[in-house]
Design a protein around this motif. Structure first.
Motif, short mmCIF file in Angstrom:
data_model
loop_
_atom_site.label_atom_id
_atom_site.label_comp_id
_atom_site.label_asym_id
_atom_site.label_seq_id
_atom_site.Cartn_x
_atom_site.Cartn_y
_atom_site.Cartn_z
N PHE A 146 39.91 45.41 28.06
CA PHE A 146 39.75 44.24 28.92
C PHE A 146 39.45 43.00 28.07
O PHE A 146 40.03 41.93 28.29
N ILE B 292 32.42 40.72 32.06
CA ILE B 292 33.12 40.16 33.21
C ILE B 292 32.60 38.78 33.57
O ILE B 292 33.36 37.85 33.86
N THR C 175 35.69 36.37 38.58
CA THR C 175 36.29 36.69 39.88
C THR C 175 36.42 38.20 40.07
O THR C 175 36.63 38.66 41.20
N LEU C 176 36.28 38.97 38.99
CA LEU C 176 36.46 40.42 39.09
C LEU C 176 35.10 41.14 39.09
O LEU C 176 34.92 42.15 38.41
N SER C 177 34.18 40.64 39.85
CA SER C 177 32.81 41.16 39.81
C SER C 177 32.69 42.60 40.26
O SER C 177 31.72 43.29 39.93
N ASP C 178 33.65 43.10 41.01
CA ASP C 178 33.56 44.47 41.54
C ASP C 178 34.22 45.50 40.63
O ASP C 178 34.17 46.70 40.92
N ILE C 179 34.81 45.09 39.54
CA ILE C 179 35.53 46.02 38.68
C ILE C 179 34.55 46.91 37.90
O ILE C 179 33.47 46.47 37.55
N LYS C 180 34.95 48.16 37.70
CA LYS C 180 34.13 49.10 36.94
C LYS C 180 34.96 49.68 35.79
O LYS C 180 36.17 49.89 35.94
N ASP D 198 35.89 36.81 33.12
CA ASP D 198 36.60 36.70 34.40
C ASP D 198 35.66 37.00 35.56
O ASP D 198 35.66 38.09 36.13
N ARG E 55 42.05 39.45 27.13
CA ARG E 55 41.61 38.12 27.55
C ARG E 55 41.19 37.23 26.38
O ARG E 55 40.60 36.18 26.56
N SER F 127 29.43 45.81 30.55
CA SER F 127 30.63 45.42 31.29
C SER F 127 30.35 44.24 32.20
O SER F 127 31.18 43.32 32.33
N ASP F 128 29.20 44.25 32.86
CA ASP F 128 28.83 43.13 33.74
C ASP F 128 28.78 41.82 32.95
O ASP F 128 29.22 40.77 33.44
#
Length: 471
Positions: free
Chosen positions: A90, A69, A75-80, A73, A94, A65-66
């Protein structure tokens, strides 16, 4: 420097350049260059490249996932993401007109723990991605998993791939591209000690001598190839001691299940099981006499990997000397004088490859379809008329099944000129085969060239090759 793999890159680019979805599976033994091939292919392309590891399904999902992202994207580094489905959603949302490549390298490490991974992948391919500009690359070193769980008819993703690439070792001419300034003799030896394995070839420093490379890599306690066989076997087998004993027995001359079992003290069923695994990962080969391939009694086992062959022939005996830092002396005094002898079987394999390649192109006046070697017995009659039976072999037998003809050859990797006795022996032994097939040509291969006697040979069926000819 990226070397070779033109055919594989072309295959990958063909899938990349087609419209819509595409998938390929890349597999092959460890160190063969799969990740390097993928890295070269995705260069300057939009790609999510993730290499799985033995950290469990949850952690692999997090790390994958890291990567997703960071590419799609940042900018969404904190998304899990809580599931594989959520990260695939996801990705789907995109996708654009620009082709995206998703690479999952070392797939078995993740898929073995996340048993639904391939089924989820199949669902998204079938329902969400077929009309998208998306290319999937699944890659792995665990051959049994890749063949049985990914490529087989029982796999959830069966029928979804556009191609599969089983990456093999470089042939002797491709291996030479890593050391372009070496002599032909040294190029051949480089192939012999590395077996054409990409990782090992990349370790050869062509700015220093071949001798210094061998000392640095094999005969130094911190050399990369000093412990490589043990490391590789530990990654593939739970019982390293058993397979180590089997390989040692083969290296020592045992070539049947019965003789290997006898040398190792193991039951034949255990030996056979381990041999099949060693064959599947490319370390051992099952050899058959080329004119009697259905004869089970003429089945032999041999080390296929030349680096393993070199290691088992020289390193165990040198281990104590290497540990006290004197490996260089051992190499100079013991190993270097035996290099040409070690290269004998390697050179034979090179000559068979060359003969098959040339034979396919019609070099010998027929269409060669297979190349191997022959072994059996021959009857020798002395001057008194007494006959004796002795074992015999022929290094190169290349057959044309089209017109039932063959090419017969001998190979010598020695710094001395080949003389008439080699030719006469070849002619004599070839009579054992000529009843089944029509003789087309004799081919001789010599590192050291040929004596003046060959200048007198008028037989147009005899072709002489040097090492330079083979390159």
């Amino acid at each position: 420097m990226f070397v070779g793999r033109k055919q594989e890159l072309e295959s990958l680019n063909n899938i990349y350049n087609k419209s819509g979805f595409g998938m390929t599976v890349i597999y092959g033994r460890r160190r063969i260059g799969k990740s390097t091939l993928i890295a070269e292919f995705i260069k300057n392309k939009k790609a999510v490249s993730y290499t799985a590891s033995k950290v469990g399904s949850v952690r692999n999902l997090e790390l994958f996932s890291d990567q997703v992202i960071s590419v799609l994207d940042p900018t969404l580094s904190d998304i899990k993401f809580s599931s594989v489905e959520s990260v695939f959603d996801f990705i789907t949302n995109r996708l654009t007109d620009e082709k995206l490549i998703i690479v999952i390298d070392e797939l078995p490490y993740w898929a073995e723990k996340e048993t639904s991974l391939l089924s989820v992948l199949q669902k998204y391919i079938d329902t969400r991605w077929l009309d998208k500009n998306l290319m999937i690359i699944l890659c792995g070193s665990a051959l049994s998993f890749m063949e049985n769980k990914v490529l087989s008819e029982k796999s959830p993703v069966f029928g979804r791939r556009d191609s599969q690439i089983k990456l093999e070792v470089f042939n002797y001419r491709e291996a030479a591209l890593f050391v372009p300034d070496y002599s032909y003799e040294d190029k051949a030896i480089v192939y012999g000690i590395t077996g054409g394995v990409a990782r090992y070839l990349s370790l050869i420093d062509s700015s220093i001598s071949l001798d210094d490379n061998i000392k640095r890599l094999f005969f130094s306690a911190d050399g990369y190839l000093y412990d490589e066989t043990r490391n590789l076997l530990a990654q593939e087998f739970s019982d390293v001691s058993l397979v180590n004993n089997i390989i040692e027995a083969i290296a020592g001359g045992a070539n049947t299940v019965n003789t290997i079992a006898g040398k190792t003290g193991e039951r034949e069923t255990n030996v056979l099981y381990s041999l099949e695994k060693l064959i599947s990962i490319g370390l051992v080969e099952r050899k058959k006499c080329i004119t009697e391939e259905k004869n089970r009694k003429k089945t032999q086992y041999a080390l296929k990997d030349h680096m393993f062959k070199f290691w088992y022939e020289f390193i165990p005996k040198a281990n104590s000397v290497i540990q006290i830092g004197q490996g260089s002396i051992y190499y100079e005094k013991i190993v270097k004088p035996q290099l040409h002898s070690f290269m004998g079987s390697v050179f034979e394999e090179m000559c068979r490859y060359f003969t098959l390649e040339q034979g396919v192109q019609g070099r010998f006046g027929n269409f060669i379809t297979n190349a191997g070697n022959w072994w059996g017995t021959e009857v020798i009659e002395n001057s008194n008329g007494e006959k004796t039976v002795q074992s015999a072999d022929i290094d190169v037998i290349a057959i044309s099944e089209v017109d039932r003809s063959f090419v017969s050859g001998e190979c010598k990797f020695k710094n001395e000129k080949m003389d008439k006795n080699v030719y006469e022996t070849l002619v004599r032994r070839t009579r054992n085969i000529s009843g089944k097939y029509k003789l087309q040509k004799y081919v001789l291969f010599s590192l050291g060239g040929y004596t003046e006697w060959f200048d007198t040979v008028t037989d147009s069926n005899v072709i002489l090759f040097t090492l330079e000819d083979m390159y």
